[in-house]
Design a protein around this motif. Structure first.
Motif, PDB file in Angstrom:
ATOM      1  N   LEU A   5       0.822  -1.205   0.000  1.00 16.49           N
ATOM      2  CA  LEU A   5       0.000   0.000   0.000  1.00 16.49           C
ATOM      3  C   LEU A   5       0.860   1.261   0.000  1.00 16.49           C
TER       4      LEU A   5
ATOM      5  N   GLY B 181       1.057   3.850  -3.181  1.00 18.11           N
ATOM      6  CA  GLY B 181       0.695   5.239  -2.939  1.00 18.11           C
ATOM      7  C   GLY B 181       1.834   6.194  -3.260  1.00 18.11           C
TER       8      GLY B 181
ATOM      9  N   THR C 166       1.769   8.941  -6.277  1.00 19.49           N
ATOM     10  CA  THR C 166       2.002  10.339  -5.915  1.00 19.49           C
ATOM     11  C   THR C 166       3.167  10.919  -6.701  1.00 19.49           C
TER      12      THR C 166
ATOM     13  N   GLY D 291      -2.776   9.608  -4.808  1.00 18.54           N
ATOM     14  CA  GLY D 291      -2.169   8.707  -3.820  1.00 18.54           C
ATOM     15  C   GLY D 291      -3.207   8.087  -2.897  1.00 18.54           C
ATOM     16  N   ILE D 292      -4.127   8.898  -2.424  1.00 21.58           N
ATOM     17  CA  ILE D 292      -5.167   8.389  -1.530  1.00 21.58           C
ATOM     18  C   ILE D 292      -6.085   7.417  -2.253  1.00 21.58           C
TER      19      ILE D 292
ATOM     20  N   VAL E 288      -5.415   5.435  -4.845  1.00 20.48           N
ATOM     21  CA  VAL E 288      -4.731   4.162  -5.093  1.00 20.48           C
ATOM     22  C   VAL E 288      -4.643   3.344  -3.809  1.00 20.48           C
ATOM     23  N   VAL E 289      -4.252   3.980  -2.725  1.00 15.60           N
ATOM     24  CA  VAL E 289      -4.128   3.267  -1.458  1.00 15.60           C
ATOM     25  C   VAL E 289      -5.487   2.751  -0.995  1.00 15.60           C
ATOM     26  N   THR E 290      -6.525   3.541  -1.162  1.00 13.05           N
ATOM     27  CA  THR E 290      -7.857   3.116  -0.734  1.00 13.05           C
ATOM     28  C   THR E 290      -8.350   1.925  -1.547  1.00 13.05           C
TER      29      THR E 290
END
Length: 46
Positions: A8, A12, A16, A32-33, A35-37
């Motif tokens: 993760l 991210g 980013t 970034g948020i 993709v991580v989510t």
């Protein structure tokens, strides 16, 4: 740190970095948020 957390963070950070290089793809923080989510939701059920 387990493997999912490392994946993760790496995903991210990569998203980013690309967004910083090419601002036309969107703001870096949002990308970034997102993709991580998405990865977190996909890996959570396994």
């Amino acid at each position: 740190m387990d493997m999912r957390a490392a994946l993760l963070l790496l995903a991210g950070a990569g998203a980013t970095y690309v967004a910083f290089l090419h601002p036309a793809f969107g703001t870096a923080l949002l990308v970034g948020i997102a993709v991580v989510t998405v990865l977190h939701l996909l890996l959570r059920d396994r």
